[in-house]
Design a protein around this motif. Structure first.
Motif, PDB file in Angstrom:
ATOM      1  N   PRO A 263     -11.587  47.573  74.512  1.00  0.00           N
ATOM      2  CA  PRO A 263     -12.021  47.003  73.227  1.00  0.00           C
ATOM      3  C   PRO A 263     -11.742  45.508  73.093  1.00  0.00           C
ATOM      4  O   PRO A 263     -12.516  44.783  72.449  1.00  0.00           O
ATOM      5  CB  PRO A 263     -11.229  47.818  72.194  1.00  0.00           C
ATOM      6  CG  PRO A 263     -10.984  49.126  72.863  1.00  0.00           C
ATOM      7  CD  PRO A 263     -10.769  48.794  74.304  1.00  0.00           C
ATOM      8  N   GLU A 264     -10.649  45.018  73.678  1.00  0.00           N
ATOM      9  CA  GLU A 264     -10.369  43.588  73.583  1.00  0.00           C
ATOM     10  C   GLU A 264     -11.406  42.767  74.348  1.00  0.00           C
ATOM     11  O   GLU A 264     -11.802  41.683  73.908  1.00  0.00           O
ATOM     12  CB  GLU A 264      -8.962  43.292  74.104  1.00  0.00           C
ATOM     13  CG  GLU A 264      -7.850  43.814  73.206  1.00  0.00           C
ATOM     14  CD  GLU A 264      -6.477  43.338  73.643  1.00  0.00           C
ATOM     15  OE1 GLU A 264      -6.401  42.479  74.547  1.00  0.00           O
ATOM     16  OE2 GLU A 264      -5.483  43.828  73.087  1.00  0.00           O
ATOM     17  N   ILE A 265     -11.854  43.292  75.488  1.00  0.00           N
ATOM     18  CA  ILE A 265     -12.901  42.607  76.252  1.00  0.00           C
ATOM     19  C   ILE A 265     -14.210  42.614  75.457  1.00  0.00           C
ATOM     20  O   ILE A 265     -14.909  41.595  75.369  1.00  0.00           O
ATOM     21  CB  ILE A 265     -13.111  43.280  77.622  1.00  0.00           C
ATOM     22  CG1 ILE A 265     -11.828  43.198  78.460  1.00  0.00           C
ATOM     23  CG2 ILE A 265     -14.292  42.662  78.353  1.00  0.00           C
ATOM     24  CD1 ILE A 265     -11.449  41.810  78.894  1.00  0.00           C
ATOM     25  N   TYR A 266     -14.533  43.757  74.869  1.00  0.00           N
ATOM     26  CA  TYR A 266     -15.734  43.849  74.034  1.00  0.00           C
ATOM     27  C   TYR A 266     -15.663  42.843  72.884  1.00  0.00           C
ATOM     28  O   TYR A 266     -16.647  42.150  72.587  1.00  0.00           O
ATOM     29  CB  TYR A 266     -15.879  45.268  73.496  1.00  0.00           C
ATOM     30  CG  TYR A 266     -16.913  45.407  72.408  1.00  0.00           C
ATOM     31  CD1 TYR A 266     -18.255  45.192  72.666  1.00  0.00           C
ATOM     32  CD2 TYR A 266     -16.526  45.760  71.110  1.00  0.00           C
ATOM     33  CE1 TYR A 266     -19.204  45.321  71.650  1.00  0.00           C
ATOM     34  CE2 TYR A 266     -17.459  45.903  70.107  1.00  0.00           C
ATOM     35  CZ  TYR A 266     -18.799  45.672  70.379  1.00  0.00           C
ATOM     36  OH  TYR A 266     -19.725  45.794  69.379  1.00  0.00           O
ATOM     37  N   GLY A 267     -14.508  42.744  72.266  1.00  0.00           N
ATOM     38  CA  GLY A 267     -14.351  41.783  71.182  1.00  0.00           C
ATOM     39  C   GLY A 267     -14.582  40.360  71.640  1.00  0.00           C
ATOM     40  O   GLY A 267     -15.198  39.551  70.923  1.00  0.00           O
TER      41      GLY A 267
END
Length: 287
Positions: A263-267
């Protein structure tokens, strides 16, 4: 959050319609799915119209590129689909797909395979015709057991006996075009050796220097050792790392959500994008 950033529909070479794809993504427990058909944005409207509540759609495309004779697939996310220069290049690639597929059919027939253009066109339907459609015809004919088995030097892999070239972007130009359209770029399955030759690490470093945002690490065509090597390389080059299914419906064995992105990469991907924004599901109108 469960995030799958690489999936295909019937707008290119998947077997799910865009509406089926987003419904199946929700059914697989995904929170985010990216529609990344080959060189086309033709599935966007249908996918958005059918988007279930609770699922977010990331619009994108998988761009066909070539570097020093090696096929390169560039995932482009959240770019402006109307940006004229990138749209023109996508059209050039799509226009060359039919002559290329016909050339592969001719090569296969010369090798003694009883394949026809009509068969391939039927399999492709309204989608953007490509090698997976030719591969599916080989499966129908019993020449190979699976679509993946057709992507070998004996058949359709880069440099294979029945391979044919098509118009493809230089990946450095592709990165520039996507960035100019406000998008984010991730190199798809960069070490999938069974598909043919891979670009060397030096080329990945050069692409990183030219603005590449990330590489797809967790993918069915990367074994654990390859994933570890790519993750270390990405850290050295300050690149994002993603994970994705590369889902094609029944045409391949991978399942939606088989590999996912942190999720942090997606963000970070959504933070960098300025050409378009993720679309949250509102319940879907195309049922």
């Amino acid at each position: 959050m469960r995030i799958d950033l690489h999936a295909h529909s019937t707008a290119s070479d998947g077997t799910d319609t865009p509406a089926e794809l987003v419904r199946n993504a929700a059914g697989a427990g995904l929170d985010v799915v990216a529609l990344t058909d080959h060189d086309t944005v033709g599935g966007y409207a249908e996918a958005v119209a059918a988007l279930p509540a609770g699922l977010t759609l990331v619009t994108g495309a998988e761009l066909s590129c070539r570097l020093d004779g090696v096929g390169v697939h560039l995932l482009a996310y959240l770019f402006d689909p109307e940006e004229p220069e990138l749209a023109r290049e996508r059209e050039l690639v799509r226009d060359d797909r039919v002559p290329r597929a016909r050339a592969m059919v001719a090569k296969l027939r010369a090798l003694g395979v009883d394949i026809t253009w009509e068969q391939v066109a039927r399999i492709a339907g309204e989608g953007s015709v490509g090698r997976p459609h030719v591969a599916a015809a080989l499966v129908e004919l019993g020449v190979v057991a699976s679509v993946s088995d057709a992507f070998t030097p004996d058949w359709l892999a880069d440099g294979g006996r029945a391979h044919a070239e098509k118009h493809e972007l230089d990946p450095f130009d592709a990165v520039r075009l996507v960035k100019a359209a406000g998008g984010v770029t991730v190199l798809a399955h960069p070490a999938a050796a069974r598909r043919g030759r891979c670009v060397p690490d030096s080329a990945l470093a050069a692409l990183a220097g030219a603005g590449l945002d990330g590489i797809e690490v967790d993918h069915m065509d990367h074994d654990p050792a390859t994933r570890a090597r790519l993750r270390a390389l990405a850290a050295d080059l300050d690149l994002l790392t993603t994970g994705s299914s590369d889902y094609h419906g029944s045409r391949k064995t991978c399942r939606l959500g088989e590999y996912t992105t942190d999720p942090e990469i997606y963000g970070e991907i959504t933070r960098r994008a300025t050409g378009a924004f993720p679309v949250p599901g509102a319940g879907g109108r195309n049922r």
